[in-house]
Design an enzyme around this catalytic site. Sequence first.
Site, PDB file in Angstrom:
ATOM      1  N   HIS A   1       3.692  -0.869   3.824  1.00  0.00           N
ATOM      2  CA  HIS A   1       3.038   0.412   3.561  1.00  0.00           C
ATOM      3  C   HIS A   1       4.159   1.413   3.258  1.00  0.00           C
ATOM      4  O   HIS A   1       4.943   1.754   4.141  1.00  0.00           O
ATOM      5  CB  HIS A   1       2.247   0.829   4.818  1.00  0.00           C
ATOM      6  CG  HIS A   1       1.404   2.056   4.624  1.00  0.00           C
ATOM      7  ND1 HIS A   1       0.346   2.117   3.748  1.00  0.00           N
ATOM      8  CD2 HIS A   1       1.461   3.283   5.223  1.00  0.00           C
ATOM      9  CE1 HIS A   1      -0.226   3.310   3.807  1.00  0.00           C
ATOM     10  NE2 HIS A   1       0.437   4.042   4.687  1.00  0.00           N
TER      11      HIS A   1
ATOM     12  N   GLU B   1       1.287   5.506   0.729  1.00  0.00           N
ATOM     13  CA  GLU B   1       0.706   6.684   1.403  1.00  0.00           C
ATOM     14  C   GLU B   1       1.128   7.968   0.677  1.00  0.00           C
ATOM     15  O   GLU B   1       2.295   8.143   0.333  1.00  0.00           O
ATOM     16  CB  GLU B   1       1.204   6.700   2.852  1.00  0.00           C
ATOM     17  CG  GLU B   1       0.638   7.850   3.666  1.00  0.00           C
ATOM     18  CD  GLU B   1       1.027   7.747   5.142  1.00  0.00           C
ATOM     19  OE1 GLU B   1       0.798   6.688   5.757  1.00  0.00           O
ATOM     20  OE2 GLU B   1       1.588   8.717   5.667  1.00  0.00           O
TER      21      GLU B   1
ATOM     22  N   SER C   1       0.875  -1.179   0.000  1.00  0.00           N
ATOM     23  CA  SER C   1       0.000   0.000   0.000  1.00  0.00           C
ATOM     24  C   SER C   1       0.906   1.222   0.000  1.00  0.00           C
ATOM     25  O   SER C   1       2.063   1.140   0.416  1.00  0.00           O
ATOM     26  CB  SER C   1      -0.952  -0.012   1.201  1.00  0.00           C
ATOM     27  OG  SER C   1      -0.239  -0.182   2.411  1.00  0.00           O
TER      28      SER C   1
ATOM     29  N   TYR D   1       3.575   1.976  16.768  1.00  0.00           N
ATOM     30  CA  TYR D   1       4.843   2.691  16.929  1.00  0.00           C
ATOM     31  C   TYR D   1       5.971   1.736  17.341  1.00  0.00           C
ATOM     32  O   TYR D   1       6.051   1.336  18.505  1.00  0.00           O
ATOM     33  CB  TYR D   1       4.668   3.811  17.976  1.00  0.00           C
ATOM     34  CG  TYR D   1       3.597   4.779  17.560  1.00  0.00           C
ATOM     35  CD1 TYR D   1       3.914   5.887  16.779  1.00  0.00           C
ATOM     36  CD2 TYR D   1       2.255   4.543  17.870  1.00  0.00           C
ATOM     37  CE1 TYR D   1       2.922   6.745  16.330  1.00  0.00           C
ATOM     38  CE2 TYR D   1       1.252   5.399  17.431  1.00  0.00           C
ATOM     39  CZ  TYR D   1       1.587   6.493  16.664  1.00  0.00           C
ATOM     40  OH  TYR D   1       0.608   7.338  16.208  1.00  0.00           O
TER      41      TYR D   1
ATOM     42  N   PHE E   1      11.860  14.928   9.657  1.00  0.00           N
ATOM     43  CA  PHE E   1      10.528  14.314   9.877  1.00  0.00           C
ATOM     44  C   PHE E   1      10.615  13.246  10.966  1.00  0.00           C
ATOM     45  O   PHE E   1       9.770  13.155  11.839  1.00  0.00           O
ATOM     46  CB  PHE E   1      10.037  13.593   8.613  1.00  0.00           C
ATOM     47  CG  PHE E   1       9.497  14.495   7.538  1.00  0.00           C
ATOM     48  CD1 PHE E   1       9.336  15.856   7.740  1.00  0.00           C
ATOM     49  CD2 PHE E   1       9.120  13.960   6.307  1.00  0.00           C
ATOM     50  CE1 PHE E   1       8.834  16.673   6.735  1.00  0.00           C
ATOM     51  CE2 PHE E   1       8.611  14.769   5.305  1.00  0.00           C
ATOM     52  CZ  PHE E   1       8.482  16.122   5.522  1.00  0.00           C
TER      53      PHE E   1
HETATM   54  P1  FAD Z   1      -3.799   6.830  20.094  1.00  0.00           P
HETATM   55  O1  FAD Z   1      -3.737   5.428  19.639  1.00  0.00           O
HETATM   56  O2  FAD Z   1      -5.096   7.313  20.637  1.00  0.00           O
HETATM   57  O3  FAD Z   1      -2.675   6.935  21.201  1.00  0.00           O
HETATM   58  C1  FAD Z   1      -1.865   8.055  21.449  1.00  0.00           C
HETATM   59  C2  FAD Z   1      -1.111   7.861  22.748  1.00  0.00           C
HETATM   60  O4  FAD Z   1      -1.964   7.976  23.852  1.00  0.00           O
HETATM   61  C3  FAD Z   1      -0.439   6.513  22.902  1.00  0.00           C
HETATM   62  O5  FAD Z   1       0.759   6.741  23.546  1.00  0.00           O
HETATM   63  C4  FAD Z   1      -1.333   5.737  23.791  1.00  0.00           C
HETATM   64  O6  FAD Z   1      -0.657   4.732  24.510  1.00  0.00           O
HETATM   65  C5  FAD Z   1      -1.863   6.824  24.689  1.00  0.00           C
HETATM   66  N1  FAD Z   1      -3.221   6.487  25.141  1.00  0.00           N
HETATM   67  C6  FAD Z   1      -4.329   6.404  24.378  1.00  0.00           C
HETATM   68  N2  FAD Z   1      -5.406   6.057  25.150  1.00  0.00           N
HETATM   69  C7  FAD Z   1      -4.916   5.946  26.399  1.00  0.00           C
HETATM   70  C8  FAD Z   1      -5.513   5.627  27.645  1.00  0.00           C
HETATM   71  N3  FAD Z   1      -6.821   5.381  27.749  1.00  0.00           N
HETATM   72  N4  FAD Z   1      -4.720   5.611  28.727  1.00  0.00           N
HETATM   73  C9  FAD Z   1      -3.392   5.868  28.631  1.00  0.00           C
HETATM   74  N5  FAD Z   1      -2.786   6.189  27.485  1.00  0.00           N
HETATM   75  C10 FAD Z   1      -3.532   6.214  26.398  1.00  0.00           C
HETATM   76  N6  FAD Z   1      -1.446  12.518  12.120  1.00  0.00           N
HETATM   77  C11 FAD Z   1      -2.217  13.389  11.439  1.00  0.00           C
HETATM   78  O7  FAD Z   1      -2.529  14.486  11.928  1.00  0.00           O
HETATM   79  N7  FAD Z   1      -2.685  13.082  10.174  1.00  0.00           N
HETATM   80  C12 FAD Z   1      -2.400  11.892   9.574  1.00  0.00           C
HETATM   81  O8  FAD Z   1      -2.834  11.653   8.442  1.00  0.00           O
HETATM   82  C13 FAD Z   1      -1.579  10.950  10.285  1.00  0.00           C
HETATM   83  N8  FAD Z   1      -1.286   9.742   9.722  1.00  0.00           N
HETATM   84  C14 FAD Z   1      -0.537   8.834  10.436  1.00  0.00           C
HETATM   85  C15 FAD Z   1      -0.286   7.575   9.881  1.00  0.00           C
HETATM   86  C16 FAD Z   1       0.469   6.628  10.560  1.00  0.00           C
HETATM   87  C17 FAD Z   1       0.719   5.264   9.938  1.00  0.00           C
HETATM   88  C18 FAD Z   1       1.017   6.960  11.837  1.00  0.00           C
HETATM   89  C19 FAD Z   1       1.872   5.971  12.575  1.00  0.00           C
HETATM   90  C20 FAD Z   1       0.766   8.209  12.415  1.00  0.00           C
HETATM   91  C21 FAD Z   1      -0.018   9.165  11.732  1.00  0.00           C
HETATM   92  N9  FAD Z   1      -0.325  10.420  12.278  1.00  0.00           N
HETATM   93  C22 FAD Z   1      -1.102  11.310  11.579  1.00  0.00           C
HETATM   94  C23 FAD Z   1       0.241  10.819  13.584  1.00  0.00           C
HETATM   95  C24 FAD Z   1      -0.697  10.540  14.769  1.00  0.00           C
HETATM   96  O9  FAD Z   1      -1.849  11.339  14.691  1.00  0.00           O
HETATM   97  C25 FAD Z   1       0.085  10.850  16.058  1.00  0.00           C
HETATM   98  O10 FAD Z   1       1.134   9.941  16.209  1.00  0.00           O
HETATM   99  C26 FAD Z   1      -0.725  10.961  17.352  1.00  0.00           C
HETATM  100  O11 FAD Z   1       0.122  11.519  18.360  1.00  0.00           O
HETATM  101  C27 FAD Z   1      -1.235   9.649  17.919  1.00  0.00           C
HETATM  102  O12 FAD Z   1      -2.223   9.130  17.181  1.00  0.00           O
HETATM  103  P2  FAD Z   1      -2.769   7.627  17.470  1.00  0.00           P
HETATM  104  O13 FAD Z   1      -3.845   7.372  16.527  1.00  0.00           O
HETATM  105  O14 FAD Z   1      -1.646   6.672  17.526  1.00  0.00           O
HETATM  106  O15 FAD Z   1      -3.352   7.841  18.960  1.00  0.00           O
END
Ligand code: FAD
Length: 296
Positions: free
Chosen positions: A274, A22, A20, A153, A224
Amino acid sequence: MTPPSAERPSRNGKQPLKLSFEFFPPKTDAMEERFWESVHRLAPLHPRFVSVTYGAGGSTRERTLRMVSQIHAETGIDAAAHITCVGASRDEVDQVIHAYKTAGIKRLVALRGDPPEGVGKPFVAHPQGYKSAAELVAGIRRVGDFDISVAAYPEKHAQSPNWDVEIDNLKRKLDAGASRALTQMFFDNRFYFDLRERAAKAGITAPIVPGIQPIHSFKQISSFAAKCGASMPDWVAERFEGLDEDPETHALVASAVAAEQVIELVDAGVTEFHFLTLNRSNLVLALARLLGVRPD
Ligand code: FAD
């Protein structure tokens, strides 16, 4: 006689590899031209899907929607839209999900997003918003039957206090209805192998697809990487040393570095990749070729 491309074994000689790609939504006409050139050069590789990122805080909402809709219409390839929940109420995020559903988009990459002040600043959920990617996945599921990917991560998210929290969170996102995790970029495969092992021990069976970032420009990619918490090993940095003004050698080294990385992953049983294209196609085309995946 050389067999036709579809019959040639892929690098692992067993399972076909699933790729895939991106992209990010282009900001200017010139960038849009490069975006489409890359999409059209990579489309004949028949990726399982391509994805388009969502600018910080949803700043590219319309452009992301336009790009995924147009990719699907022009190439027939499944296009996935990244979506975040930072800085928006549940209603606002649900409206975006509904817009994708109406546009016929069937895949989403569900992310929490980072605060507008920047990565590394503490995340504060919107008072009426989804508080994490796991909640967002559950919200998407309520709207429609999307194929959902989430983030993983290899070097642990900066805000996770420890690996138990990190893996619990990943499991929660998958259990909420995601089909796979796409990883943050990484340059030392040991991080990925450790993550895969930790996930397996926690009972995670969904694929954890490595996010591969070819180093088109060492300067740009190392910056980055630093922003998103991916370390750049010294041995990679040394290979690019002194090549800032020598694009041809830089490109050859970039291709070799990425090839080494993906080939080691294939040899360790990885069958899905990816590729983070940054809207460029050359290095990804070369890597796909090395993996035995050829355009039609
Ligand atoms: P989550 O999975 O919600 O977690 C974030 C952090 O919070 C983790 O450390 C987790 O352990 C902690 N956490 C969550 N829930 C709890 C809980 N209940 N108790 C304790 N800790 C908790 N960003 C953008 O803005 N746009 C994009 O298009 C984008 N694409 C991405 C694509 C990929 C493949 C990746 C890896 C990242 C991307 N990001 C993007 C970045 C992402 O938004 C950030 O890394 C963000 O900080 C975390 O998002 P997440 O979905 O992993 O969050």
